[in-house]
Design an enzyme around this catalytic site. Structure first.
Site, PDB file in Angstrom:
ATOM      1  N   TYR A  57       0.854  -1.195   0.000  1.00 42.24           N
ATOM      2  CA  TYR A  57       0.000   0.000   0.000  1.00 42.24           C
ATOM      3  C   TYR A  57       0.889   1.245   0.000  1.00 42.24           C
ATOM      4  O   TYR A  57       1.595   1.518   0.968  1.00 42.24           O
ATOM      5  CB  TYR A  57      -0.912   0.040   1.225  1.00 42.24           C
ATOM      6  CG  TYR A  57      -1.861  -1.128   1.358  1.00 42.24           C
ATOM      7  CD1 TYR A  57      -2.181  -1.948   0.274  1.00 42.24           C
ATOM      8  CD2 TYR A  57      -2.460  -1.422   2.579  1.00 42.24           C
ATOM      9  CE1 TYR A  57      -3.051  -3.012   0.415  1.00 42.24           C
ATOM     10  CE2 TYR A  57      -3.334  -2.483   2.726  1.00 42.24           C
ATOM     11  CZ  TYR A  57      -3.625  -3.282   1.645  1.00 42.24           C
ATOM     12  OH  TYR A  57      -4.492  -4.342   1.794  1.00 42.24           O
ATOM     13  N   SER A 200     -13.080  -5.250   2.235  1.00 39.67           N
ATOM     14  CA  SER A 200     -14.098  -4.639   1.359  1.00 39.67           C
ATOM     15  C   SER A 200     -15.511  -5.089   1.737  1.00 39.67           C
ATOM     16  O   SER A 200     -16.306  -5.463   0.878  1.00 39.67           O
ATOM     17  CB  SER A 200     -13.815  -4.963  -0.106  1.00 39.67           C
ATOM     18  OG  SER A 200     -12.634  -4.356  -0.544  1.00 39.67           O
ATOM     19  N   PRO A 201     -15.871  -5.056   3.030  1.00 45.27           N
ATOM     20  CA  PRO A 201     -17.210  -5.498   3.441  1.00 45.27           C
ATOM     21  C   PRO A 201     -18.317  -4.553   2.974  1.00 45.27           C
ATOM     22  O   PRO A 201     -19.498  -4.901   3.074  1.00 45.27           O
ATOM     23  CB  PRO A 201     -17.116  -5.520   4.967  1.00 45.27           C
ATOM     24  CG  PRO A 201     -16.096  -4.468   5.279  1.00 45.27           C
ATOM     25  CD  PRO A 201     -15.079  -4.577   4.182  1.00 45.27           C
ATOM     26  N   LEU A 202     -17.922  -3.384   2.453  1.00 47.05           N
ATOM     27  CA  LEU A 202     -18.896  -2.435   1.895  1.00 47.05           C
ATOM     28  C   LEU A 202     -18.703  -2.305   0.388  1.00 47.05           C
ATOM     29  O   LEU A 202     -19.110  -1.309  -0.212  1.00 47.05           O
ATOM     30  CB  LEU A 202     -18.746  -1.066   2.576  1.00 47.05           C
ATOM     31  CG  LEU A 202     -18.961  -1.088   4.094  1.00 47.05           C
ATOM     32  CD1 LEU A 202     -18.661   0.278   4.693  1.00 47.05           C
ATOM     33  CD2 LEU A 202     -20.393  -1.505   4.423  1.00 47.05           C
ATOM     34  N   ARG A 204     -16.027  -1.828  -1.496  1.00 44.69           N
ATOM     35  CA  ARG A 204     -15.189  -0.667  -1.822  1.00 44.69           C
ATOM     36  C   ARG A 204     -15.975   0.644  -1.749  1.00 44.69           C
ATOM     37  O   ARG A 204     -15.784   1.543  -2.553  1.00 44.69           O
ATOM     38  CB  ARG A 204     -14.545  -0.851  -3.197  1.00 44.69           C
ATOM     39  CG  ARG A 204     -13.702  -2.102  -3.277  1.00 44.69           C
ATOM     40  CD  ARG A 204     -12.959  -2.242  -4.583  1.00 44.69           C
ATOM     41  NE  ARG A 204     -12.330  -3.560  -4.658  1.00 44.69           N
ATOM     42  CZ  ARG A 204     -11.154  -3.898  -4.119  1.00 44.69           C
ATOM     43  NH1 ARG A 204     -10.469  -2.987  -3.456  1.00 44.69           N
ATOM     44  NH2 ARG A 204     -10.668  -5.117  -4.230  1.00 44.69           N
ATOM     45  N   GLY A 205     -16.837   0.707  -0.752  1.00 42.96           N
ATOM     46  CA  GLY A 205     -17.589   1.939  -0.501  1.00 42.96           C
ATOM     47  C   GLY A 205     -18.909   2.046  -1.216  1.00 42.96           C
ATOM     48  O   GLY A 205     -19.694   2.961  -0.935  1.00 42.96           O
ATOM     49  N   PHE A 206     -19.197   1.117  -2.137  1.00 35.83           N
ATOM     50  CA  PHE A 206     -20.426   1.233  -2.923  1.00 35.83           C
ATOM     51  C   PHE A 206     -21.662   1.119  -2.035  1.00 35.83           C
ATOM     52  O   PHE A 206     -22.642   1.863  -2.179  1.00 35.83           O
ATOM     53  CB  PHE A 206     -20.465   0.148  -4.007  1.00 35.83           C
ATOM     54  CG  PHE A 206     -21.175   0.578  -5.264  1.00 35.83           C
ATOM     55  CD1 PHE A 206     -22.298   1.396  -5.217  1.00 35.83           C
ATOM     56  CD2 PHE A 206     -20.733   0.169  -6.509  1.00 35.83           C
ATOM     57  CE1 PHE A 206     -22.940   1.789  -6.380  1.00 35.83           C
ATOM     58  CE2 PHE A 206     -21.360   0.557  -7.678  1.00 35.83           C
ATOM     59  CZ  PHE A 206     -22.485   1.375  -7.603  1.00 35.83           C
TER      60      PHE A 206
END
Length: 313
Positions: A57, A200-202, A204-206
Site C-alpha cells: 500500500y 471490502s465489506p462495503l 469498496r464503498g459502494f
C-alpha cells in the site's frame, strides 16, 4: 466496542477492524497523512484495535504512516500487515528468502519489534505453500511475528498451510455483494478454527450509499477501472443500494451499518477501510445493530447472492 478472540491465537481483537489501504496515495483518491493519523487515533479511542495494512500500500507509505500513528500507543493496537506483491502490485513472490526480507522491511517501516498478524496477501502459484508457510513459521519462532494469516487462498491451500503451522486468520473479500467464499472457504475456516477477516465489506464503498454517480470518483481512484463501478452496472447497483438504505432506515441505521452487521452475523470480522473519522465512527456503530433471523431473510430477498452487477475485479 465488542471484542473476540482471533482464531488459533491468544489475541483479543475488536469485532470490527480498520483497513488502512485508502490512506495511501494512488488508490482511492486524495489522501492527507495528518487526517489519516487522526482517524487511526480515533479508532483506538473507540476500541477498534485491529489495524490492517500491507507493504504494497503506497509502496511502504502505509506501514510508515501506521508506525508514525502508533508512537506511544503500540500496546493499544493489534497490527496486521501482509507481503507477497512487488511494488505497484506487480508480481507475487512466496519464496522463503522473500518472506524473510519482507518481514524485516515491514518491521523497519512500522518501527516495531514484532507484528501481531502476518499474512501472505496472495498465494504464489510457483512456490509450494508448505515452503512459504514454513518460512513464516520461522518468523514466529524468531519472535518477529506472533500469528500467521493467508489472504485469497483456496480451501485446499488453507488446509495444507494449516498443517504446517496454525493459521489464525483468512482474509478475503466478503460482503452482501461478494459471497463466493460461502461455498467452500467458510466451511473450511470454521472447521479449522480460523477467523475469517472480511476486506471490502462495503464493496469498496459502494454499499455506503455515498456514491451515486461515476463522476464522484477522483481521477486517480482505482474504482474507475473496476467492473461494478462502470456503465450500466453502476446504475443498476445504485438501485440495489437504495433498497439496502430503505431497510436500514427502518432500523435507525445506515446502509453501511446494516451491511457490516450482516457480515458479523455471518461470523466474519469486517475491516472496512476509511480515512475519515466520520465514517470510522459510523462503521464502529455497526456492532450495536443486532440482526434477527427475519432481518437476515429479508436482506436475502433485497440483495440475494450474486445480485450485484459486474465482477469485483
Amino acid at each position: 466496542m465488542e471484542t473476540r478472540k482471533l482464531g488459533n491465537s491468544e489475541l483479543i481483537v475488536s469485532s470490527i477492524g480498520l483497513g488502512l489501504m485508502g490512506m495511501s496515495p494512488g488508490l482511492y483518491g486524495e489522501t492527507n497523512d495528518e487526517h489519516s493519523i487522526h482517524t487511526i487515533h480515533r479508532a483506538l479511542e473507540l476500541g477498534v484495535t485491529l489495524l490492517d495494512t500491507a507493504d504494497v500500500y503506497g509502496n511502504g507509505h502505509n506501514e510508515e504512516l501506521l508506525g508514525q500513528a502508533l508512537k506511544g500507543r503500540r500496546d493499544q493496537a493489534v497490527i496486521a500487515t501482509k507481503f507477497a506483491f512487488g511494488p505497484n502490485f506487480q508480481g507475487i513472490n512466496g519464496h522463503p528468502d522473500y518472506v524473510r526480507k519482507s518481514v524485516d522491511d515491514s518491521l523497519r517501516r512500522l518501527g516495531l519489534e514484532y507484528i501481531d498478524l502476518y499474512y501472505q496477501r496472495r498465494v504464489d502459484p510457483n512456490v509450494p505453500i508448505e515452503d512459504t508457510v514454513g518460512a513464516m513459521a520461522e518468523l514466529v519462532a524468531a519472535g518477529k511475528v506472533r500469528y500467521l494469516g493467508l489472504s485469497e487462498a483456496d480451501a485446499s491451500t488453507i488446509r495444507r498451510a494449516h498443517a504446517i503451522h496454525p493459521i489464525s486468520a483468512l482474509q478475503t473479500e466478503y460482503s452482501l455483494w461478494s459471497r463466493d467464499v460461502e461455498d467452500d472457504i467458510l466451511p473450511v475456516v470454521n472447521e479449522l478454527g480460523i477467523t475469517f477477516v472480511a476486506y471490502s465489506p462495503l464493496s469498496r464503498g459502494f454499499i455506503t450509499g455515498e456514491l451515486q454517480k461515476f463522476e464522484d470518483f477522483a481521477a486517480n481512484d482505482i474504482r474507475r477501472h473496476l467492473p461494478r463501478f462502470q456503465g450500466e452496472n453502476f446504475q443498476r447497483n445504485v438501485e440495489l443500494v437504495n433498497k439496502i438504505q430503505d431497510m436500514a432506515a427502518e432500523k435507525n441505521a445506515t446502509a453501511s451499518q446494516l451491511a457490516l452487521a450482516w457480515v458479523m452475523a455471518n461470523g466474519a470480522l469486517p475491516i472496512p477501510g476509511t480515512k475519515r473519522v466520520k465514517y470510522l465512527e459510523e462503521n464502529a456503530g455497526a456492532v450495536e445493530l443486532k440482526l434477527t433471523t427475519e432481518d437476515l431473510a429479508r436482506l436475502e430477498l433485497v440483495n440475494p447472492k450474486n445480485a450485484a452487477h459486474g465482477g469485483r475485479y
